[in-house]
Design an enzyme around this catalytic site. Sequence first.
Site, PDB file in Angstrom:
ATOM      1  N   TYR A  34       0.768  -1.251   0.000  1.00 55.76           N
ATOM      2  CA  TYR A  34       0.000   0.000   0.000  1.00 55.76           C
ATOM      3  C   TYR A  34       0.800   1.304   0.000  1.00 55.76           C
ATOM      4  CZ  TYR A  34      -4.054  -2.958   0.570  1.00 55.76           C
ATOM      5  OH  TYR A  34      -5.026  -3.897   0.354  1.00 55.76           O
ATOM      6  N   PHE A  86     -10.657  -3.612  10.947  1.00 57.95           N
ATOM      7  CA  PHE A  86     -11.719  -3.638   9.936  1.00 57.95           C
ATOM      8  C   PHE A  86     -11.175  -4.170   8.630  1.00 57.95           C
ATOM      9  CE2 PHE A  86      -9.877   0.614  10.186  1.00 57.95           C
ATOM     10  CZ  PHE A  86      -9.503   0.871   8.893  1.00 57.95           C
TER      11      PHE A  86
HETATM   12  C1  LIG Z   1      -2.803  -7.647  -2.969  1.00 62.31           C
HETATM   13  C2  LIG Z   1      -3.592  -7.729  -4.246  1.00 62.31           C
HETATM   14  C3  LIG Z   1      -4.940  -7.041  -4.051  1.00 62.31           C
HETATM   15  C4  LIG Z   1      -2.785  -7.010  -5.343  1.00 62.31           C
HETATM   16  O1  LIG Z   1      -3.556  -6.925  -6.527  1.00 62.31           O
HETATM   17  P1  LIG Z   1      -2.863  -6.737  -7.979  1.00 62.31           P
HETATM   18  O2  LIG Z   1      -3.949  -6.441  -8.932  1.00 62.31           O
HETATM   19  O3  LIG Z   1      -1.966  -7.869  -8.249  1.00 62.31           O
HETATM   20  O4  LIG Z   1      -1.992  -5.439  -7.742  1.00 62.31           O
HETATM   21  P2  LIG Z   1      -1.325  -4.551  -8.918  1.00 62.31           P
HETATM   22  O5  LIG Z   1      -1.106  -5.403 -10.134  1.00 62.31           O
HETATM   23  O6  LIG Z   1      -2.130  -3.320  -9.118  1.00 62.31           O
HETATM   24  O7  LIG Z   1       0.055  -4.214  -8.241  1.00 62.31           O
HETATM   25  C5  LIG Z   1       0.556  -2.940  -8.059  1.00 62.31           C
HETATM   26  C6  LIG Z   1       1.976  -3.052  -7.605  1.00 62.31           C
HETATM   27  O8  LIG Z   1       2.008  -3.654  -6.311  1.00 62.31           O
HETATM   28  C7  LIG Z   1       2.813  -4.822  -6.321  1.00 62.31           C
HETATM   29  N1  LIG Z   1       2.138  -5.787  -5.487  1.00 62.31           N
HETATM   30  C8  LIG Z   1       0.812  -5.938  -5.359  1.00 62.31           C
HETATM   31  N2  LIG Z   1       0.544  -6.920  -4.485  1.00 62.31           N
HETATM   32  C9  LIG Z   1       1.723  -7.359  -4.040  1.00 62.31           C
HETATM   33  C10 LIG Z   1       2.081  -8.373  -3.128  1.00 62.31           C
HETATM   34  N3  LIG Z   1       1.141  -9.095  -2.495  1.00 62.31           N
HETATM   35  N4  LIG Z   1       3.385  -8.571  -2.921  1.00 62.31           N
HETATM   36  C11 LIG Z   1       4.320  -7.840  -3.574  1.00 62.31           C
HETATM   37  N5  LIG Z   1       4.024  -6.860  -4.441  1.00 62.31           N
HETATM   38  C12 LIG Z   1       2.740  -6.632  -4.689  1.00 62.31           C
HETATM   39  C13 LIG Z   1       2.844  -5.252  -7.769  1.00 62.31           C
HETATM   40  O9  LIG Z   1       3.975  -6.031  -8.055  1.00 62.31           O
HETATM   41  C14 LIG Z   1       2.843  -3.929  -8.481  1.00 62.31           C
HETATM   42  O10 LIG Z   1       4.152  -3.395  -8.441  1.00 62.31           O
HETATM   43  P3  LIG Z   1       4.689  -2.380  -9.578  1.00 62.31           P
HETATM   44  O11 LIG Z   1       3.791  -1.176  -9.512  1.00 62.31           O
HETATM   45  O12 LIG Z   1       6.087  -2.096  -9.146  1.00 62.31           O
HETATM   46  O13 LIG Z   1       4.559  -3.123 -10.849  1.00 62.31           O
HETATM   47  C15 LIG Z   1      -3.828  -9.194  -4.690  1.00 62.31           C
HETATM   48  O14 LIG Z   1      -2.572  -9.802  -4.852  1.00 62.31           O
HETATM   49  C16 LIG Z   1      -4.644  -9.991  -3.688  1.00 62.31           C
HETATM   50  O15 LIG Z   1      -5.858 -10.027  -3.801  1.00 62.31           O
HETATM   51  N6  LIG Z   1      -3.957 -10.636  -2.718  1.00 62.31           N
HETATM   52  C17 LIG Z   1      -4.620 -11.497  -1.741  1.00 62.31           C
HETATM   53  C18 LIG Z   1      -5.619 -10.761  -0.858  1.00 62.31           C
HETATM   54  C19 LIG Z   1      -5.015  -9.593  -0.144  1.00 62.31           C
HETATM   55  O16 LIG Z   1      -3.907  -9.635   0.366  1.00 62.31           O
HETATM   56  N7  LIG Z   1      -5.779  -8.491  -0.122  1.00 62.31           N
HETATM   57  C20 LIG Z   1      -5.394  -7.282   0.559  1.00 62.31           C
HETATM   58  C21 LIG Z   1      -6.132  -7.225   1.847  1.00 62.31           C
HETATM   59  S1  LIG Z   1      -5.558  -5.845   2.815  1.00 62.31           S
END
Ligand SMILES: CC(C)(COP(=O)(O)OP(=O)(O)OC[C@H]1O[C@@H](n2cnc3c(N)ncnc32)[C@H](O)[C@@H]1OP(=O)(O)O)[C@@H](O)C(=O)NCCC(=O)NCCS
Length: 399
Positions: free
Chosen positions: A123, A399
């Site tokens: 984030y 939350f």
């Molecule tokens: C976390 C999550 C929402 C990321 O979604 P995503 O669509 O893959 O994210 P994006 O493609 O927009 O990624 C944006 C950037 O963040 C990085 N990133 C996103 N999630 C990451 C992770 N879990 N670990 C490492 N890097 C991550 C990406 O590599 C990308 O980096 P860049 O801008 O340097 O290329 C998804 O992996 C997910 O649903 N994870 C499991 C549930 C979870 O953890 N939800 C969050 C609850 S707080």
Amino acid sequence: MTDYTVRTLRPDEHRAAADLFRSTLHVVPTTDDSWRITERMLQPGRTLGAFDTELIGTARSFDAEMTLPGGARAGLAAVTGVGVRPDRTRRGVLTELMRTQLTDIAARGLPFAALWASEGVIYHRFGYGVATRSRSYEIQRRRAVLRPEVPAGGQVELWSLDTALERLPALYDALPHPRPAMMTRPPYWWPGWERHAREATSPVVTAVHHGSEGPDGYVVYKVERKHWSEPATLDVIGLETATDEAFTGLWRYLLGVDLVDTIRADERPVDEPVELLFTDIRAVRDTGGGDELWLRLVDVPAALGARGYTGEPVVLEVADPVLAANSGRYRVSPDGVHRTDKTADLRLDVDALAMIYLGAWRPSLLAGAGRIRATSASGLERADRLFTTPVPAWCGTHF
Ligand SMILES: CC(C)(COP(=O)(O)OP(=O)(O)OC[C@H]1O[C@@H](n2cnc3c(N)ncnc32)[C@H](O)[C@@H]1OP(=O)(O)O)[C@@H](O)C(=O)NCCC(=O)NCCS
């Protein structure tokens, strides 16, 4: 060029989004019973969905208020339910959800967004920074003998789950929330608490402390006992007290719960003075801790102007790659905050600003790590004093 769209979901799409979110956390879909509770958590118009040929990602938020250093309260979008389907990750879906959501929060005039992060690497790129930290600890019950001078405390009353569901929201609202980052719990928060309590494998108990003025604190806990002859652990799920008497009274009560060997408390304030109650200070063992609330200053001038300060002025140059209107120089002082074209004392990104905003990290620590660029040592010293808070920030509302 993206091959998906992001839009606000209709109510008939909410359950699919909730189940998608649960699947990203490796949790089974909602049952009809749990959906009846879950749907009450959704503030209308606040769930986003990302689509290609079908729903592939989601994020939502609800409105609350947060205590700021100095005692004022400000509006907050509590961001939650964020997930992207595993076959569509790492192609910018979350980025688009976050951009849409932050733009919407800004348009609605809320100065802050906040979340609890599943992972520490996600984030910061959207401007969120670790704004509060917490401590987890364990108490060996038999070793935890109260010191003789510890106040007796008042009466403790047990509430059933149904009574707690009915009365706890009002008790929570009536208690003061003096620490920076403590937040209100609107009606969209409590169904999550209810679902957690109803789905728990052992009873969730609420014990309420009555002081001379009425109810002034409560603890919510459950006891996990795998086998009748094995050690049992009491988990403190929530504890809030308005007075020292309530704090000691509730700890006196918890120590008296039978068939318990260990009391475990997670995500507590870093300065919770529990070991001071015991003859053996080592009856309490720290078991962890770390980041708690991640904060995003959505409206930087409004957010900077809303908290109190002591000390001398500092000029900050803030860079915000997502909400460009926030970028600029601000003179911050106890007399107010305004934009300036004076030379900056400190240059920092908006996520680093969130880390110093509630006093969780001193600016000089972030400067040492290269996260803040200071043009003078005196500017850093002034910033350290200006952003410090007398009480450590702590949210305490998951939350
Ligand atoms: C976390 C999550 C929402 C990321 O979604 P995503 O669509 O893959 O994210 P994006 O493609 O927009 O990624 C944006 C950037 O963040 C990085 N990133 C996103 N999630 C990451 C992770 N879990 N670990 C490492 N890097 C991550 C990406 O590599 C990308 O980096 P860049 O801008 O340097 O290329 C998804 O992996 C997910 O649903 N994870 C499991 C549930 C979870 O953890 N939800 C969050 C609850 S707080």
